[in-house]
Design a protein around this motif. Structure first.
Motif, PDB file in Angstrom:
ATOM      1  N   TRP A  35     -10.466  10.453   0.706  1.00  0.00           N
ATOM      2  CA  TRP A  35      -9.181   9.894   0.288  1.00  0.00           C
ATOM      3  C   TRP A  35      -8.109  10.182   1.334  1.00  0.00           C
ATOM      4  O   TRP A  35      -7.955  11.305   1.794  1.00  0.00           O
ATOM      5  CB  TRP A  35      -8.720  10.505  -1.031  1.00  0.00           C
ATOM      6  N   ILE A  36      -7.389   9.132   1.734  1.00  0.00           N
ATOM      7  CA  ILE A  36      -6.174   9.292   2.537  1.00  0.00           C
ATOM      8  C   ILE A  36      -5.018   9.054   1.588  1.00  0.00           C
ATOM      9  O   ILE A  36      -4.883   7.952   1.032  1.00  0.00           O
ATOM     10  CB  ILE A  36      -6.122   8.268   3.693  1.00  0.00           C
ATOM     11  N   LEU A  37      -4.181  10.054   1.378  1.00  0.00           N
ATOM     12  CA  LEU A  37      -3.201   9.981   0.296  1.00  0.00           C
ATOM     13  C   LEU A  37      -2.275   8.769   0.434  1.00  0.00           C
ATOM     14  O   LEU A  37      -2.496   7.743  -0.166  1.00  0.00           O
ATOM     15  CB  LEU A  37      -2.414  11.285   0.202  1.00  0.00           C
ATOM     16  N   LEU A  38      -1.219   8.877   1.237  1.00  0.00           N
ATOM     17  CA  LEU A  38      -0.244   7.789   1.330  1.00  0.00           C
ATOM     18  C   LEU A  38       0.051   7.270  -0.085  1.00  0.00           C
ATOM     19  O   LEU A  38       0.457   8.024  -0.943  1.00  0.00           O
ATOM     20  CB  LEU A  38      -0.764   6.698   2.254  1.00  0.00           C
ATOM     21  N   ASP A  39      -0.166   5.968  -0.341  1.00  0.00           N
ATOM     22  CA  ASP A  39       0.106   5.424  -1.673  1.00  0.00           C
ATOM     23  C   ASP A  39      -1.072   5.575  -2.620  1.00  0.00           C
ATOM     24  O   ASP A  39      -0.951   5.251  -3.809  1.00  0.00           O
ATOM     25  CB  ASP A  39       0.470   3.934  -1.566  1.00  0.00           C
ATOM     26  N   ASN A  40      -2.212   6.046  -2.128  1.00  0.00           N
ATOM     27  CA  ASN A  40      -3.379   6.186  -3.001  1.00  0.00           C
ATOM     28  C   ASN A  40      -3.103   7.135  -4.164  1.00  0.00           C
ATOM     29  O   ASN A  40      -3.596   6.925  -5.276  1.00  0.00           O
ATOM     30  CB  ASN A  40      -4.580   6.708  -2.206  1.00  0.00           C
ATOM     31  N   SER A  41      -2.328   8.181  -3.909  1.00  0.00           N
ATOM     32  CA  SER A  41      -2.036   9.138  -4.975  1.00  0.00           C
ATOM     33  C   SER A  41      -1.180   8.506  -6.063  1.00  0.00           C
ATOM     34  O   SER A  41      -1.429   8.683  -7.252  1.00  0.00           O
ATOM     35  CB  SER A  41      -1.333  10.377  -4.391  1.00  0.00           C
ATOM     36  N   VAL A  42      -0.146   7.744  -5.662  1.00  0.00           N
ATOM     37  CA  VAL A  42       0.747   7.117  -6.637  1.00  0.00           C
ATOM     38  C   VAL A  42       0.041   5.979  -7.365  1.00  0.00           C
ATOM     39  O   VAL A  42       0.188   5.814  -8.573  1.00  0.00           O
ATOM     40  CB  VAL A  42       2.023   6.598  -5.935  1.00  0.00           C
ATOM     41  N   TYR A  43      -0.731   5.192  -6.628  1.00  0.00           N
ATOM     42  CA  TYR A  43      -1.381   4.023  -7.219  1.00  0.00           C
ATOM     43  C   TYR A  43      -2.551   4.396  -8.121  1.00  0.00           C
ATOM     44  O   TYR A  43      -2.779   3.746  -9.136  1.00  0.00           O
ATOM     45  CB  TYR A  43      -1.898   3.090  -6.115  1.00  0.00           C
ATOM     46  N   ILE A  44      -3.309   5.448  -7.740  1.00  0.00           N
ATOM     47  CA  ILE A  44      -4.574   5.713  -8.434  1.00  0.00           C
ATOM     48  C   ILE A  44      -4.672   7.156  -8.925  1.00  0.00           C
ATOM     49  O   ILE A  44      -4.765   7.416 -10.124  1.00  0.00           O
ATOM     50  CB  ILE A  44      -5.764   5.392  -7.502  1.00  0.00           C
ATOM     51  N   LEU A  45      -4.653   8.104  -7.990  1.00  0.00           N
ATOM     52  CA  LEU A  45      -4.997   9.485  -8.322  1.00  0.00           C
ATOM     53  C   LEU A  45      -4.000  10.144  -9.269  1.00  0.00           C
ATOM     54  O   LEU A  45      -4.376  11.032 -10.045  1.00  0.00           O
ATOM     55  CB  LEU A  45      -5.115  10.312  -7.032  1.00  0.00           C
ATOM     56  N   GLN A  46      -2.725   9.757  -9.218  1.00  0.00           N
ATOM     57  CA  GLN A  46      -1.713  10.340 -10.107  1.00  0.00           C
ATOM     58  C   GLN A  46      -1.062   9.277 -10.992  1.00  0.00           C
ATOM     59  O   GLN A  46       0.058   9.454 -11.452  1.00  0.00           O
ATOM     60  CB  GLN A  46      -0.651  11.061  -9.268  1.00  0.00           C
ATOM     61  N   ASN A  47      -1.759   8.196 -11.211  1.00  0.00           N
ATOM     62  CA  ASN A  47      -1.233   7.115 -12.040  1.00  0.00           C
ATOM     63  C   ASN A  47      -1.758   7.282 -13.464  1.00  0.00           C
ATOM     64  O   ASN A  47      -2.936   7.049 -13.719  1.00  0.00           O
ATOM     65  CB  ASN A  47      -1.660   5.759 -11.467  1.00  0.00           C
ATOM     66  N   PRO A  48      -0.909   7.682 -14.422  1.00  0.00           N
ATOM     67  CA  PRO A  48      -1.408   7.948 -15.781  1.00  0.00           C
ATOM     68  C   PRO A  48      -1.941   6.701 -16.475  1.00  0.00           C
ATOM     69  O   PRO A  48      -2.813   6.792 -17.337  1.00  0.00           O
ATOM     70  CB  PRO A  48      -0.168   8.496 -16.504  1.00  0.00           C
ATOM     71  N   TYR A  49      -1.431   5.523 -16.097  1.00  0.00           N
ATOM     72  CA  TYR A  49      -1.870   4.290 -16.760  1.00  0.00           C
ATOM     73  C   TYR A  49      -3.229   3.836 -16.248  1.00  0.00           C
ATOM     74  O   TYR A  49      -3.959   3.156 -16.961  1.00  0.00           O
ATOM     75  CB  TYR A  49      -0.825   3.189 -16.544  1.00  0.00           C
ATOM     76  N   ILE A  50      -3.552   4.178 -15.009  1.00  0.00           N
ATOM     77  CA  ILE A  50      -4.885   3.876 -14.489  1.00  0.00           C
ATOM     78  C   ILE A  50      -5.922   4.793 -15.120  1.00  0.00           C
ATOM     79  O   ILE A  50      -7.056   4.387 -15.397  1.00  0.00           O
ATOM     80  CB  ILE A  50      -4.907   4.043 -12.946  1.00  0.00           C
ATOM     81  N   GLN A  51      -5.526   6.023 -15.394  1.00  0.00           N
ATOM     82  CA  GLN A  51      -6.482   7.041 -15.821  1.00  0.00           C
ATOM     83  C   GLN A  51      -6.660   7.128 -17.330  1.00  0.00           C
ATOM     84  O   GLN A  51      -7.575   7.805 -17.798  1.00  0.00           O
ATOM     85  CB  GLN A  51      -6.051   8.403 -15.270  1.00  0.00           C
ATOM     86  N   SER A  52      -5.783   6.481 -18.092  1.00  0.00           N
ATOM     87  CA  SER A  52      -5.944   6.512 -19.552  1.00  0.00           C
ATOM     88  C   SER A  52      -6.416   5.143 -20.018  1.00  0.00           C
ATOM     89  O   SER A  52      -5.723   4.149 -19.836  1.00  0.00           O
ATOM     90  CB  SER A  52      -4.621   6.875 -20.233  1.00  0.00           C
ATOM     91  N   PHE A  53      -7.589   5.091 -20.592  1.00  0.00           N
ATOM     92  CA  PHE A  53      -8.213   3.822 -20.948  1.00  0.00           C
ATOM     93  C   PHE A  53      -7.770   3.416 -22.359  1.00  0.00           C
ATOM     94  O   PHE A  53      -8.415   3.753 -23.350  1.00  0.00           O
ATOM     95  CB  PHE A  53      -9.737   3.940 -20.866  1.00  0.00           C
ATOM     96  N   SER A  54      -6.639   2.705 -22.425  1.00  0.00           N
ATOM     97  CA  SER A  54      -6.095   2.280 -23.707  1.00  0.00           C
ATOM     98  C   SER A  54      -5.397   0.944 -23.544  1.00  0.00           C
ATOM     99  O   SER A  54      -5.067   0.517 -22.430  1.00  0.00           O
ATOM    100  CB  SER A  54      -5.103   3.325 -24.238  1.00  0.00           C
ATOM    101  N   TRP A  55      -5.163   0.283 -24.675  1.00  0.00           N
ATOM    102  CA  TRP A  55      -4.477  -1.011 -24.644  1.00  0.00           C
ATOM    103  C   TRP A  55      -3.053  -0.851 -24.137  1.00  0.00           C
ATOM    104  O   TRP A  55      -2.528  -1.716 -23.439  1.00  0.00           O
ATOM    105  CB  TRP A  55      -4.492  -1.643 -26.022  1.00  0.00           C
ATOM    106  N   ASP A  56      -2.383   0.264 -24.492  1.00  0.00           N
ATOM    107  CA  ASP A  56      -1.010   0.501 -24.023  1.00  0.00           C
ATOM    108  C   ASP A  56      -0.964   0.585 -22.501  1.00  0.00           C
ATOM    109  O   ASP A  56      -0.025   0.086 -21.869  1.00  0.00           O
ATOM    110  CB  ASP A  56      -0.456   1.793 -24.637  1.00  0.00           C
ATOM    111  N   SER A  57      -1.977   1.215 -21.907  1.00  0.00           N
ATOM    112  CA  SER A  57      -2.022   1.307 -20.445  1.00  0.00           C
ATOM    113  C   SER A  57      -2.195  -0.068 -19.819  1.00  0.00           C
ATOM    114  O   SER A  57      -1.507  -0.418 -18.844  1.00  0.00           O
ATOM    115  CB  SER A  57      -3.175   2.219 -20.011  1.00  0.00           C
ATOM    116  N   ILE A  58      -3.105  -0.874 -20.380  1.00  0.00           N
ATOM    117  CA  ILE A  58      -3.325  -2.219 -19.846  1.00  0.00           C
ATOM    118  C   ILE A  58      -2.060  -3.052 -19.972  1.00  0.00           C
ATOM    119  O   ILE A  58      -1.683  -3.792 -19.054  1.00  0.00           O
ATOM    120  CB  ILE A  58      -4.508  -2.890 -20.580  1.00  0.00           C
ATOM    121  N   LYS A  59      -1.372  -2.920 -21.101  1.00  0.00           N
ATOM    122  CA  LYS A  59      -0.139  -3.685 -21.314  1.00  0.00           C
ATOM    123  C   LYS A  59       0.921  -3.290 -20.287  1.00  0.00           C
ATOM    124  O   LYS A  59       1.613  -4.155 -19.731  1.00  0.00           O
ATOM    125  CB  LYS A  59       0.374  -3.443 -22.733  1.00  0.00           C
TER     126      LYS A  59
END
Length: 661
Positions: A35-59
């Protein structure tokens, strides 16, 4: 309308298969990178909506998180669901997308190079010769198109988009843009009879807009295709005066624009949403930071800068230094003159030299959002911004090579030698680019190799490189080396506030409170609207047990973060816990509970927060509530999900005090 004879159908299939396989083989080495951080951390690694599998996250992702690019967010969402934090899985999606883009570019180029289309792109006088070459020398024709497509796919400029997971948006945007252009070309070449192709071209354009906001210029590309392929006889009739031609062209252009009203509405919506998001995040550079002269001079210069990198892909890095460009230098005026001259000739020659005009205007239109006229962030140029915009030059290259093969028919003795020589030359260039791309991908192997490459090419010019290397060695425990990197970053730019932040943190670790306070105050001076300086000043005040100042700084940090980082829920949660802690220390239990309960609604599984709540209820003599939070925090700490600020020993001490009470 058929664009390819039936006998070439099997060549079409094997051509697509060869391109996909070859490109995958060249770039598959990227799958071993970290992993090269840059925006990867904000977009994926520390994004609560990406990491929580729920309808609210998808919305939330569909409505827009950070930027409105719902298809990109959904691709990251499903990748995280399948691969978790395994970098190779996320990169595999990028690699497959790039291979699919290569196949789509091959199909688009076949459409442009077909005998039905070439009279518009080159000249009507070439149609018979082109058709004859296509029918009798179809294998040479297909080999040329395949090799030029592979040349585009393995060009070193493309590797940044493949190796950087956060640039998934660029890959998706290119994929849907190729699909849109493919169907729009089929619609125009069929004389506008198959409306379903027009509808599909609009659908794919909307998908491109939902992948990356810079696709707002795609409707202009459709208009450029209209201008190229929609010519009537009176356009070439010398008896028709110029004003009549101009009026006729204006009417057609207006009609073509009106038929795309759905796209214009979507484009307007995306522009409004994106501009609003940039203003909220304060990522736009103001005229004080980057003047109109800088923007104009930089736009002309960068257009030629990318062309230079396209023709000679050397000294490529993924983070170029931010250099303000003015009209004081000769190179700026020369760039301006060349760009204006080429644009003027493109508009003047659009009927006489359509291949030149379309190639340049296609590049110019697609580069408009990336030229810095509305400067966002700290990068003026980036290799990834050329991913889709330079493909017109490869179409022109392919057309010129086929034209040279057709001209070789005049000299029958040398025909085979010339055609095979051109193909051998293409293969040699393809091999060179493949090696360069392999080397370019190796720079993304680790975070150290990534930033070392930037420093090797641009020594003492990129403060972010030294600052990030300092952070990396600090995490390895080498604090002295980290401090050297941070100070070297400030020697490059004494306004780079992130290095002051890191130096302040180091000083706080060494209990040098006065020096830490100096560094953090410098951060507040440089970026008064950023939360980070106030947050760290609050931590300094907390270490001095000055809880009034602690609360004051934490509240300021919360105010700034709420305005400019309203969607960073993790940050707001952390600040709510800090503010609740400060209020508790000042015995203001009502306000302490207000902020702590806000944090509890977001995350009820955070041990630090639960212990703080138990402290407040303990002081208020609410034993049952106190017991509830204490036992809940003990259960969480026994699972040991993550390290917390408060230790298990403190929890045991609280339970002991409660029993005694």
């Amino acid at each position: 309308m058929k664009y390819l004879p039936d006998k070439f159908n099997y060549l079409l299939f094997f051509g697509c298969l060869f391109i996909f396989t070859f490109v995958f083989y060249v770039i598959k080495s990227v799958l071993g990178n970290e992993w090269i951080l840059l925006d990867n951390s904000v977009y994926i690694l520390q994004n609560p909506y990406i990491q929580s599998f729920s309808w609210d996250s998808i919305k939330t992702l569909l409505l827009g998180y950070i930027y409105w690019m719902p298809l990109t967010w959904l691709s990251h969402f499903f990748d995280y669901y399948i691969y978790g934090t395994q970098h190779a899985g996320h990169l595999l999606t990028n690699v497959v997308l790039h291979c699919l883009n290569s196949v789509m570019f091959f199909l688009v180029m076949l459409l442009v190079m077909s005998p039905v289309s070439v009279k518009y792109f080159f000249s009507s006088s070439l149609v018979d010769k082109w058709d004859d070459f296509f029918s009798n020398r179809g294998y040479w024709f297909f080999m040329t198109v395949i090799l030029v497509t592979c040349l585009w796919a393995v060009h070193p400029l493309k590797m940044e988009s493949v190796a950087w997971v956060a640039d998934r948006k660029g890959l998706l945007m290119a994929f849907f843009s190729f699909l849109g252009c493919y169907y729009y070309l089929k619609w125009t070449l069929s004389s506008y009879t198959y409306q379903k192709w027009f509808v599909w071209s609009q659908i794919w354009c909307v998908c491109a807009l939902a992948s990356k906001p810079t696709a707002v210029v795609l409707p202009l590309i459709y208009l450029l295709i209209d201008v190229l392929y929609s010519r009537w006889e009176h356009d070439f009739d010398s008896t028709v005066n110029y004003s009549t031609k101009l009026i006729s062209f204006g009417r057609r252009f207006f009609r073509y624009s009106c038929e795309k009203w759905v796209l214009w509405l979507v484009v307007a919506m995306v522009v409004v949403i994106t501009v609003n998001e940039h203003f909220l995040s304060q990522s736009f550079r103001t005229m004080d930071q980057y003047t109109l002269e800088n923007r104009l001079a930089g736009s002309f210069y960068h257009l030629l800068f990318y062309l230079k990198k396209l023709m000679v892909p050397s000294q490529l890095v993924s983070y170029y230094p931010f250099k303000k460009i003015t009209f004081d230098s000769m190179i700026s005026w020369l760039s301006c003159l060349v760009v204006l001259l080429m644009t003027g000739l493109s508009l003047f020659w659009i009927r006489y030299r359509p291949y030149f005009s379309v190639t340049w205007l296609f590049y110019l239109i697609l580069m408009l959002p990336m030229l810095g006229l509305f400067q966002v962030g700290n990068q003026l140029v980036a290799n990834r911004w050329t991913y889709f915009s330079v493909c017109s030059f490869f179409v022109l290259l392919c057309g010129c090579l086929i034209w040279m093969m057709i001209q070789s028919e005049r000299v029958q003795r040398w025909r085979v030698f010339i055609c095979n020589g051109l193909l051998v030359g293409l293969c040699s260039l393809l091999f060179i680019f493949s090696v360069q791309s392999y080397i370019q991908l190796s720079y993304w192997q680790t975070r150290f190799t990534f930033w070392d490459r930037v420093i090797d090419v641009y020594p003492n010019q990129v403060p972010a490189a030294y600052n990030t290397l300092g952070y990396l060695v600090e995490r390895q425990g080498n604090l002295m080396r980290a401090e050297e990197y941070y100070k070297q970053s400030l020697s490059v730019s004494d306004t780079y506030y992130r290095s002051y932040l890191n130096l302040g943190r180091l000083s706080l670790k060494r209990s040098d409170i006065e020096l830490a306070n100096t560094y953090f105050n410098q951060v507040v001076k440089l970026v008064p609207n950023d939360f980070s300086g106030y947050l760290n000043l609050g931590l300094v005040a907390r270490s001095q047990r000055d809880f009034k100042k602690t609360l004051e700084y934490f509240l300021l940090a919360y105010e700034k973060a709420s305005i400019y980082s309203s969607r960073n829920v993790e940050l707001l949660f952390e600040l709510q816990v800090f503010i609740g802690y400060a209020y508790h220390k000042l015995n203001d239990y009502e306000n302490a509970l207000t902020y702590l309960n806000k944090a509890y609604k977001y995350n009820d599984q955070h041990a630090d927060l639960l212990i703080l709540l138990s402290d407040v209820y303990y002081d208020l003599y609410l034993t049952s509530d106190n017991m509830q939070y204490l036992y809940q925090s003990r259960d969480i700490l026994q699972i040991n999900v993550k390290p917390y600020v408060f230790s298990k020993a403190r929890l045991d001490n609280q339970l002991k005090k409660l029993i005694e009470k």
